[in-house]
Design an enzyme around this catalytic site. Structure first.
Site, mmCIF file in Angstrom:
data_model
loop_
_atom_site.group_PDB
_atom_site.id
_atom_site.type_symbol
_atom_site.label_atom_id
_atom_site.label_comp_id
_atom_site.label_asym_id
_atom_site.label_seq_id
_atom_site.Cartn_x
_atom_site.Cartn_y
_atom_site.Cartn_z
ATOM 1 N N ASP A 62 0.780 -1.245 0.000
ATOM 2 C CA ASP A 62 0.000 0.000 0.000
ATOM 3 C C ASP A 62 0.810 1.292 0.000
ATOM 4 O O ASP A 62 0.339 2.309 0.542
ATOM 5 C CB ASP A 62 -0.955 0.022 1.203
ATOM 6 C CG ASP A 62 -2.087 -0.975 1.072
ATOM 7 O OD1 ASP A 62 -2.170 -1.657 0.039
ATOM 8 O OD2 ASP A 62 -2.882 -1.080 2.021
ATOM 9 N N LYS A 172 -5.272 -5.881 -4.346
ATOM 10 C CA LYS A 172 -6.042 -6.474 -3.251
ATOM 11 C C LYS A 172 -7.285 -5.649 -2.978
ATOM 12 O O LYS A 172 -7.392 -4.492 -3.408
ATOM 13 C CB LYS A 172 -5.200 -6.603 -1.985
ATOM 14 C CG LYS A 172 -4.829 -5.292 -1.295
ATOM 15 C CD LYS A 172 -3.977 -5.580 -0.061
ATOM 16 C CE LYS A 172 -3.517 -4.324 0.648
ATOM 17 N NZ LYS A 172 -4.607 -3.597 1.306
ATOM 18 N N CYS A 205 -3.043 -2.966 7.154
ATOM 19 C CA CYS A 205 -2.864 -3.813 5.972
ATOM 20 C C CYS A 205 -1.566 -4.608 6.000
ATOM 21 O O CYS A 205 -1.532 -5.764 5.559
ATOM 22 C CB CYS A 205 -2.945 -2.962 4.708
ATOM 23 S SG CYS A 205 -4.589 -2.259 4.442
#
Length: 261
Positions: A62, A172, A205
């Site tokens: 991310d 994702k 995450c």
């Protein structure tokens, strides 16, 4: 497809040499080739750990404009993204070293469908609790980019860490990078058993993906200096504690670079 036919006339069949078959019209050799270990030893708290670089991959989670850029989603809703940008410099130093050492670099990033059919109301509610805010898939006020939508500027990896040829990108749709994605299949095809982790948010995450990797039997190492979070400091402290206590090891990218040599 791997390299061309060998001396015995068999052709490697598979995307990664570590797990390829060798075949011809009448034979299929299912014996995987021996992989020469490439050990690297580095400190990880009270223990030194030795990893096999030949079976290791780096997971970058991310590091996207929406989380790390001053014009991204978090910044637009008033979040100070300075802590999310902290991993950029150490990752920018580490990733070229890993690529040179032939350690796969895998970017696992939010990349939602434009129609949001892969997102449940429960997930949408986390980021848009009133139904009137800028949530997943909505346009950023400043530039109109769709929040964490696959292919948008908002979902792109920050320029400083832009994926290079040979890197792997996985979209994702949850905090973890494993559900509904090909990540596990990719890692098994590569013959990977050890995963290095960095990115944001460390307590969300990154941790969710690391835990899921641990549950699937991978060795997991959180690179603390390559991870950050916009959550309160105690969240990062708890993450480091829990990874070290339950899910793997805590290490530092400078020590890893020195170990690679």
């Amino acid at each position: 497809m791997a390299d061309g036919p060998r001396e015995d006339g068999l052709t490697p069949l598979g995307a990664a040499p570590a797990t390829a078959w060798r075949v011809d019209a009448t034979r299929a050799d299912l014996v995987r080739p021996a992989i020469q270990p490439r050990p690297a030893t580095l400190p990880a708290g009270a223990k030194a750990i030795t990893v096999d670089l030949a079976r290791t991959a780096m997971i970058v989670v991310d590091m996207q404009n929406d989380f790390c850029h001053p014009d991204g989603w978090l910044a637009s809703i008033g979040v100070d993204v300075t802590p999310a940008r902290a991993p950029i410099a150490p990752l920018a130093t580490l990733l070229p070293v890993l690529r040179a050492a032939k350690v796969p670099v895998i970017y696992v990033s939010w990349g939602n469908r434009p129609d949001r059919l892969n997102l449940s109301p429960a997930l949408l509610h986390v980021y848009n609790p009133t139904g009137t805010e800028v949530g997943l898939g909505d346009a950023l006020p400043a530039n109109g980019a769709k929040v964490l939508e696959f292919g948008s500027w908002a979902a792109a990896v920050v320029d400083e860490l832009r994926p290079q040829p040979g890197d792997v990108e996985v979209a994702k749709y949850r905090m973890s990078g494993f559900p509904d994605t090909p990540l596990d299949s990719i890692l098994r095809t590569l013959g990977v058993t050890t995963l290095l982790f960095g990115g944001v948010n460390a307590d969300q995450c990154v941790l969710a993906t690391l835990m899921d990797a641990n549950f699937r039997g991978y060795d997991t190492i959180l690179l603390e200096d390559c991870s950050g979070t916009t959550s309160p400091d105690f969240c990062l402290q708890a993450t480091v504690y829990n990874v070290r206590q339950c899910f793997g090891f805590i290490a530092n990218s400078a020590d890893l670079i020195a170990a690679i040599g």
